[in-house]
Design a protein around this motif. Structure first.
Motif, mmCIF file in Angstrom:
data_model
loop_
_atom_site.group_PDB
_atom_site.id
_atom_site.type_symbol
_atom_site.label_atom_id
_atom_site.label_comp_id
_atom_site.label_asym_id
_atom_site.label_seq_id
_atom_site.Cartn_x
_atom_site.Cartn_y
_atom_site.Cartn_z
ATOM 1 N N GLN A 263 0.844 -1.196 0.000
ATOM 2 C CA GLN A 263 0.000 0.000 0.000
ATOM 3 C C GLN A 263 0.884 1.252 0.000
ATOM 4 O O GLN A 263 0.614 2.217 -0.714
ATOM 5 N N ALA A 264 1.943 1.242 0.769
ATOM 6 C CA ALA A 264 2.847 2.403 0.847
ATOM 7 C C ALA A 264 3.538 2.630 -0.502
ATOM 8 O O ALA A 264 3.701 3.778 -0.934
ATOM 9 N N GLU A 265 3.959 1.558 -1.176
ATOM 10 C CA GLU A 265 4.586 1.707 -2.488
ATOM 11 C C GLU A 265 3.603 2.301 -3.495
ATOM 12 O O GLU A 265 3.983 3.126 -4.328
ATOM 13 N N LEU A 266 2.358 1.905 -3.411
ATOM 14 C CA LEU A 266 1.337 2.463 -4.293
ATOM 15 C C LEU A 266 1.160 3.960 -4.006
ATOM 16 O O LEU A 266 1.136 4.779 -4.922
ATOM 17 N N ARG A 267 1.062 4.299 -2.737
ATOM 18 C CA ARG A 267 0.868 5.700 -2.348
ATOM 19 C C ARG A 267 2.069 6.558 -2.739
ATOM 20 O O ARG A 267 1.915 7.615 -3.352
ATOM 21 N N ASN A 268 3.254 6.094 -2.425
ATOM 22 C CA ASN A 268 4.451 6.899 -2.644
ATOM 23 C C ASN A 268 4.958 6.868 -4.083
ATOM 24 O O ASN A 268 5.679 7.763 -4.490
ATOM 25 N N GLY A 269 4.596 5.848 -4.833
ATOM 26 C CA GLY A 269 5.097 5.724 -6.199
ATOM 27 C C GLY A 269 3.992 5.652 -7.223
ATOM 28 O O GLY A 269 4.114 4.945 -8.229
ATOM 29 N N SER A 270 2.904 6.388 -6.978
ATOM 30 C CA SER A 270 1.735 6.269 -7.855
ATOM 31 C C SER A 270 2.049 6.637 -9.304
ATOM 32 O O SER A 270 1.507 6.020 -10.228
ATOM 33 N N ALA A 271 2.924 7.604 -9.534
ATOM 34 C CA ALA A 271 3.251 7.980 -10.919
ATOM 35 C C ALA A 271 3.926 6.815 -11.642
ATOM 36 O O ALA A 271 3.597 6.514 -12.801
ATOM 37 N N GLY A 272 4.833 6.141 -10.964
ATOM 38 C CA GLY A 272 5.497 4.985 -11.567
ATOM 39 C C GLY A 272 4.542 3.830 -11.798
ATOM 40 O O GLY A 272 4.635 3.120 -12.799
ATOM 41 N N VAL A 273 3.608 3.651 -10.868
ATOM 42 C CA VAL A 273 2.597 2.602 -11.028
ATOM 43 C C VAL A 273 1.722 2.908 -12.237
ATOM 44 O O VAL A 273 1.442 2.029 -13.054
ATOM 45 N N MET A 274 1.335 4.165 -12.378
ATOM 46 C CA MET A 274 0.508 4.544 -13.536
ATOM 47 C C MET A 274 1.265 4.317 -14.849
ATOM 48 O O MET A 274 0.698 3.831 -15.821
ATOM 49 N N ASP A 275 2.555 4.658 -14.866
ATOM 50 C CA ASP A 275 3.362 4.418 -16.065
ATOM 51 C C ASP A 275 3.422 2.928 -16.392
ATOM 52 O O ASP A 275 3.298 2.525 -17.541
ATOM 53 N N ALA A 276 3.601 2.119 -15.359
ATOM 54 C CA ALA A 276 3.672 0.674 -15.569
ATOM 55 C C ALA A 276 2.327 0.113 -16.042
ATOM 56 O O ALA A 276 2.282 -0.780 -16.886
ATOM 57 N N LEU A 277 1.224 0.644 -15.507
ATOM 58 C CA LEU A 277 -0.102 0.227 -15.972
ATOM 59 C C LEU A 277 -0.263 0.537 -17.453
ATOM 60 O O LEU A 277 -0.740 -0.293 -18.225
ATOM 61 N N GLU A 278 0.143 1.746 -17.857
ATOM 62 C CA GLU A 278 0.056 2.114 -19.269
ATOM 63 C C GLU A 278 0.908 1.202 -20.138
ATOM 64 O O GLU A 278 0.577 0.948 -21.293
ATOM 65 N N ALA A 279 1.995 0.677 -19.579
ATOM 66 C CA ALA A 279 2.870 -0.233 -20.314
ATOM 67 C C ALA A 279 2.339 -1.664 -20.312
ATOM 68 O O ALA A 279 2.903 -2.539 -20.958
#
Length: 84
Positions: free
Chosen positions: A7-23
């Motif tokens: 949960q903390a990685e999602l909160r703190n790295g949401s931009a990277g998660v969104m980039d990975a989702l787009e990929a």
């Protein structure tokens, strides 16, 4: 590829998660070490014209018992057909 993040990685790295989702990456989100959810990219849906659908499924009507099955289904549920 499915990645597991906290949960903390999602909160703190949401931009990277969104980039990975787009990929195309998938994620399992955990809280206190337990999986609580999934994040998956939305797959683009393609609109298909009615005529194309009819053409795709026309071969099924040619199957041997299709007419009998359709009659049985119509008998149970009633006829509710669009113009054939």
């Amino acid at each position: 590829m499915t990645r597991t993040i906290t949960q903390a990685e999602l909160r703190n790295g949401s931009a990277g998660v969104m980039d990975a989702l787009e990929a195309g990456d998938d994620f399992i989100i955990t809280r206190n070490g337990h999986p609580v959810g999934e994040l998956r990219p939305i797959r683009a849906q393609r609109d298909v014209a009615t005529a194309e659908l009819k053409a795709r499924f026309a071969r099924f009507a040619a199957a041997g018992a299709a007419a009998e099955e359709r009659a049985e289904i119509d008998a149970v549920f009633g006829e509710d057909r669009l113009d054939d």
